[in-house]
Design an enzyme around this catalytic site. Structure first.
Site, PDB file in Angstrom:
ATOM      1  N   CYS A  32      80.057 -20.531 -32.046  1.00  0.00           N
ATOM      2  CA  CYS A  32      80.289 -21.416 -33.197  1.00  0.00           C
ATOM      3  C   CYS A  32      81.757 -21.806 -33.317  1.00  0.00           C
ATOM      4  CB  CYS A  32      79.806 -20.764 -34.497  1.00  0.00           C
ATOM      5  SG  CYS A  32      80.547 -19.147 -34.820  1.00  0.00           S
ATOM      6  N   HIS A 310      81.371 -16.554 -38.995  1.00  0.00           N
ATOM      7  CA  HIS A 310      80.735 -17.763 -38.487  1.00  0.00           C
ATOM      8  C   HIS A 310      81.664 -18.942 -38.775  1.00  0.00           C
ATOM      9  CE1 HIS A 310      77.534 -20.370 -37.226  1.00  0.00           C
ATOM     10  NE2 HIS A 310      77.382 -20.927 -38.413  1.00  0.00           N
TER      11      HIS A 310
END
Length: 368
Positions: A32, A310
């Site tokens: 990510c 994330h």
């Protein structure tokens, strides 16, 4: 992304931008950090257009050696040439190339998006400079490709050579001036240095404007930190400050959200509330006039620490804001951007914080 893609097309309806593509990127195990930066760069329109031009003008035979630049150009071309308006692209070749090139990004550990952005831009510059050097003796090389991009670099044989300006430089590079004033003789010594992004220290309940002001604040050098003045030929007390001499077309601001805590022997995430405006003026940091910028992308870190979490990207495209979360793409209201400023309280459930900000110059866009 089938259902999400159709929802996005439905939400935009007749307002879906002509020729634009909104594609999510597949995650290959904690990639990510890569996906979020790639989305921000894809919606940096001048960078995207120059990368697409590079691909169109440098198509090589299948057996030609690929590199990060050719893989990125291929990926952006894939997205741009899709027949569908929305969907998911698998950036497998690009991710594999990054891991092959840099051992830091191998494996499946959580990585830092800012570190990846720095690596990527510098790698692109290196490749373009090598390619330019390979053809610099060609009579077809135009003088405009040989414009200086900063201080002259001395060659080994003592000849000063001005470095080439690549289109990566033209988009992201600015020049800082480090000024030191001797408090005895008032002589000012100035040293220029280039930058591709600005890393700013942050404080609780602050703003980008105040962070930039602190970045350019005057510091007094005294005691063991005295400055050696060439005119006085001795160590003297002095005042030092950093100013932006030449602002970049695309201003990338990195907020230092990860701080090393000595007594804990580890990094801690600062969830401080730092307001980043949609329109930014560089008033306190510029030498001469103001430069105005408009926010077009934010890389957001989600999580409580640097080693877990994330990344997602918020992107402004054709006056619409979208959230790119790996393979999922959704429209968001402009007002939702402020929910990523950070937290006014240290202990909070909000872990989604703006980490890297991308601003485009209004002057370069012809909007000012």
């Amino acid at each position: 992304m089938g259902a999400a893609g159709s929802r996005l097309e439905k939400a935009l309806g007749d307002q879906f931008p002509e020729g634009e593509r909104y594609f999510g990127l597949e995650n290959y195990g904690n990639t990510c950090y890569c996906n979020s930066v790639l989305q921000a760069l894809y919606f940096c329109v001048p960078f995207r257009e120059q990368l697409l031009d590079y691909y169109a003008n440098n198509k090589k035979p299948g057996d030609a050696e690929e590199n990060i630049l050719t893989c990125l150009a291929d990926l952006f071309t894939q997205i741009n040439s899709q027949k569908k308006k929305t969907g998911v692209i698998a950036p497998r070749r690009f991710v594999q190339r990054v891991k092959k090139q840099n051992e830091i990004f191998r494996g499946y550990m959580h990585q830092d998006a800012h570190e990846f952005l720095n690596f990527l831009l510098n790698e692109l510059v290196d490749i373009l400079e090598k390619e330019s050097n390979a053809v610099k003796s060609s009579p077809e090389t135009s003088p405009s490709e040989k414009i200086a991009n900063g201080p002259k670099n001395p060659e080994a044989n003592g000849v000063n050579k001005e470095p080439l300006v690549t289109w990566v430089h033209k988009n992201f590079q600015g020049i800082l001036t480090n000024e030191t004033r001797c408090l005895r003789c008032e002589t000012v010594t100035a040293r220029d240095e280039t930058f591709l992004d600005l890393s700013l220290d942050i404080e609780q309940n602050s703003s980008i404007t105040s962070c930039l002001k602190n970045f350019s604040s005057t510091e007094t050098l005294h005691a063991e930190d005295k400055f050696f003045c060439d005119k006085c030929c001795s160590l003297q007390e002095a005042q030092k400050r950093m100013k932006i001499k030449k602002p970049p077309q695309v201003l990338v601001i990195h907020l230092k959200r990860f701080k090393y805590i000595e007594h804990l022997s580890r990094y801690k995430k600062l969830s401080y509330r730092v307001v980043f405006p949609l329109e930014l003026k560089l008033s306190n940091t510029m030498e001469d006039t103001d430069s105005e910028y408009s926010l077009f992308a934010v890389v957001v870190h989600v999580g409580i620490g640097p080693n877990h979490g994330h990344y997602v990207s918020l992107v402004k495209s054709h006056d619409h804001w979208l959230c790119f979360d790996d393979d999922n793409v959704e429209m968001i209201d402009e007002s939702a951007v402020q929910t990523f400023f950070g937290s006014a309280n240290e202990y909070t459930n909000n872990t989604d914080h703006g980490y890297i900000l991308f601003y485009e110059s209004l002057a370069a866009n012809g909007k000012s």
